[in-house]
Design an enzyme around this catalytic site. Structure first.
Site, PDB file in Angstrom:
ATOM      1  N   CYS A   1       8.322  -5.613   4.652  1.00 54.54           N
ATOM      2  CA  CYS A   1       7.269  -4.666   5.035  1.00 54.54           C
ATOM      3  C   CYS A   1       7.345  -4.320   6.525  1.00 54.54           C
ATOM      4  CB  CYS A   1       5.898  -5.241   4.683  1.00 54.54           C
ATOM      5  SG  CYS A   1       4.611  -3.963   4.486  1.00 54.54           S
TER       6      CYS A   1
ATOM      7  N   ASP B   1      -2.709 -12.387   1.130  1.00 53.33           N
ATOM      8  CA  ASP B   1      -2.303 -12.403   2.530  1.00 53.33           C
ATOM      9  C   ASP B   1      -3.346 -13.143   3.358  1.00 53.33           C
ATOM     10  OD1 ASP B   1      -0.895 -11.869   4.843  1.00 53.33           O
ATOM     11  OD2 ASP B   1      -0.913  -9.690   4.608  1.00 53.33           O
TER      12      ASP B   1
END
Length: 221
Positions: free
Chosen positions: A6, A137
């Site tokens: 990412c 996350d």
């Protein structure tokens, strides 16, 4: 093991990640040091092979705005980063159809007991039936995503064992080449996601770290 790299901001890093075996590339449309816009992303995605998933990370709650960016940027998946919102997911599914993947981002507040909150959120996602995957996350204060800080894996594993049945779980937050194998063995996720752990600086990948992360993540049994 499905691996998403990412925080991509340039074609060189994106092509290297694909060459090294990444399954998906993430592009951050949310407020971030790695923020990109649809035109920048389109200039990258147009050079990527069709089998690589192209994920836009959005904090916006405006489904029409997100759908427009997905089309303009050449994306085929959306990661909803602004917290649990089953109505947003349902609206995105209406606008984008089944061809675009939906990943619901969930956050574990580092330094607190996140188990009860995560349990309730997993049940909400599962019952909605709209989202393909969930991404777990770390959140540190007001910062979520790209923090470089891991959450409590042991506590999270207990919740996932009880409440994630049937959900494809992606783990992020503080992962790096040195600990990704441990994270996979402890959490048993469907996939892993990394930003800070493979960077030389925000938005710029470190080739050695990137290669090591992918090699280790892909080799864990």
């Amino acid at each position: 093991m499905w691996v998403k790299i990412c925080g991509n901001t340039n074609l060189e890093d994106a092509e290297l990640a694909v060459e090294l075996g990444a399954d998906a590339l993430g592009f951050v449309f949310a407020e971030s040091k790695r923020h990109v816009n649809a035109l920048q992303v389109a200039a990258i995605t147009s050079h990527l092979p069709s089998n690589v998933e192209r994920v836009g990370v959005f904090s916006s709650r405006n489904a029409e705005e997100i759908a427009g960016a997905v089309r303009a940027a050449g994306l085929n998946a959306v990661q909803m980063h602004g917290g649990l919102d089953v109505e947003l997911a349902a609206r995105l599914r209406e606008l984008l159809g089944d061809e675009v993947g939906l990943i619901q981002g969930l956050h574990w507040d580092v330094g607190s007991d996140g188990a009860t909150k995560l349990d309730a959120q997993l049940h909400s996602v599962a019952s909605s039936g709209t989202t393909d995957r969930v991404l777990l996350d770390s959140r540190v204060g007001q910062a979520s995503g790209g923090t470089g800080v891991a959450f409590d894996w042991k506590a999270a594993r207990s919740v996932l064992d009880q409440s994630a049945d049937g959900l494809r779980v992606i783990v992020a937050g503080g992962l790096r080449p040195e600990n990704v194998a441990e994270a996979i063995l402890k959490l048993k996720p469907w996939g892993v996601d990394v930003v800070t752990g493979v960077e030389a600086s925000p938005g710029k990948k470190d080739p050695a770290k990137l290669a090591a992360f992918l090699q280790i993540a892909k080799s864990v049994e």
